[in-house]
Design an enzyme around this catalytic site. Structure first.
Site: not given
Length: 397
Positions: A63, A229, A70-71, A197, A65, A285
């Site tokens: 996993h 989480r 982000g963003g 996710h 990016h 991540d």
């Protein structure tokens, strides 16, 4: 053919094999044994003596990016793409790239281009079609065609559920995209998974349970991530693992008193639960934004994931007395099995020569990716194309 003789390795394949020598060539482990052969000078083989350091398969980070994530807090909050040595310094030799919240400004074309760039630089890299939202971002117009015709794309994800940033998919919509992924996997021999996710929403994994109850799709297709989480969510995930799903723990920071499990805590709890040991993985991540939101859904703070979190978690597990042969599969063989990458995640003759040597403190000493040294004695010897232009090039993870 580039050949390397690796001597005096304490091999964990992941099972403990003891002291072994290995011959690497053509990107593969050609031979492994206790008595290294005498090679003719014409071979031009380089010798790397590990001096008894522990040698394990290169970490498979499922996993990442790779284009940056982000963003959520505006265009300025888009995370830059990690460069090659950000992975290799952390012992990562295989990455699976994906899109997250921003699957508009960043799309499948950019993802595929970055995956191919990492391949050109010597890493093993793959990608997932789509992103957080439905309909999924694709190149060809369908998930099934993306997986069938684009070599590096092996599944779908990360599709968001139980999250205010998701497209609030219905059961019918989830089953449709999962069936596309599954059939494409059958057609191509690829993983064909849907990497899900999980947000903080109270529905948790209910949608996945319903998918298992109400469809004929095999449980392996559904691959929920970020399951540590929330503590209650993790208990739900363990039950899904018993039903045949592979669950993915994220190595993100957890504050004291937070309603979450650290990656190390989560893996220990999983191993102690008696659930199938092959159905748990740990990912980083890396390159993704790790935001915190206020009551109005606005970003109040953020962090950035990095591949180094995998090694930090592994070192914590070892410090807590978890045997390396029990801890390492969640970072290596289990991920490779889920992704249907049979030459990854283990050390054996014929396997890919992706190897990580750990020093006595558990830090990365040497890294081989495709049989080529990327890290030697803790120093980067193979950089990404633009790293020499980066003033932070020598900063460690």
């Amino acid at each position: 053919m580039n050949t390397t003789l690796v001597r005096n390795a304490d091999v964990y394949a992941p099972e403990a094999l003891g002291r072994r020598d290995l011959l690497l060539g053509g990107g593969k482990v050609l031979w492994i044994g206790t008595d290294a052969p005498d090679l003719p000078a014409a071979f031009g083989a380089e010798t790397v003596d590990l001096g008894g350091h522990r040698l394990l398969p290169g970490l498979v980070d499922g996993h990442v990016h790779v284009t940056g994530g982000g963003g959520e807090a505006g265009f300025a909050s888009r995370v830059p793409a990690p460069m090659l040595s950000r992975y290799t310094r952390s012992g990562v030799t295989t990455v699976v790239g994906l899109l997250g919240t921003d699957d508009v400004a960043r799309g499948t074309r950019e993802l595929v281009a970055q995956v191919n760039a990492l391949r050109e630089e010597g890493l093993s890299a793959y990608g997932l079609a789509g992103g957080y939202h439905l309909p999924p971002a694709t190149l060809t117009g369908s998930v099934r065609a993306d997986l069938a015709f684009i070599d590096c794309l092996i599944g779908v994800g990360e599709l968001a559920i139980s999250d205010h940033r998701s497209s609030q998919p219905t059961l019918e919509e989830l089953l449709r995209v999962a069936s596309e992924a599954h059939v494409a996997g059958l057609m191509t021999g690829k993983a064909g998974i849907v990497h899900l996710h999980l947000g903080d929403g109270p529905r948790g994994l209910d949608l996945v349970r319903r998918a298992l109850d109400e469809s004929e799709l095999p449980a392996r297709v559904f691959n929920p991530t970020h399951v540590n989480r929330r503590k209650a969510l993790f208990e739900e995930a363990i039950e899904l693992a018993r039903r045949g799903c592979t669950i993915d723990i994220t190595a993100f920071p957890v504050a004291k008193g937070e309603d979450a499990w650290s990656a190390a805590d989560a893996l220990v709890r999983y191993l102690d639960s008696g659930a199938p040991r092959g159905r748990v993985t740990i990912s980083s991540d890396a390159g993704g934004c790790l935001p915190c939101f206020d009551a109005q859904g606005r970003v109040s703070s953020m962090d950035v994931g990095h591949s180094g979190a995998l090694l930090e978690t592994l070192r914590e597990l070892l410090a807590r007395g978890v045997p390396l042969e029990d801890a390492s599969p969640a970072f290596t063989g289990n991920v490779a099995d889920l992704l249907r990458l049979p030459s990854k995640g283990r050390i054996a003759a014929g396997a890919d020569a992706d190897l990580v040597a750990l020093d006595d403190d558990g830090a990365v000493a040497h890294v081989f990716a495709g049989g080529r040294l990327h890290l030697r004695d803790g120093a980067v010897v193979r950089h990404g194309t633009f790293e020499k232009m980066d003033p932070q090039d020598n900063r460690s993870n």
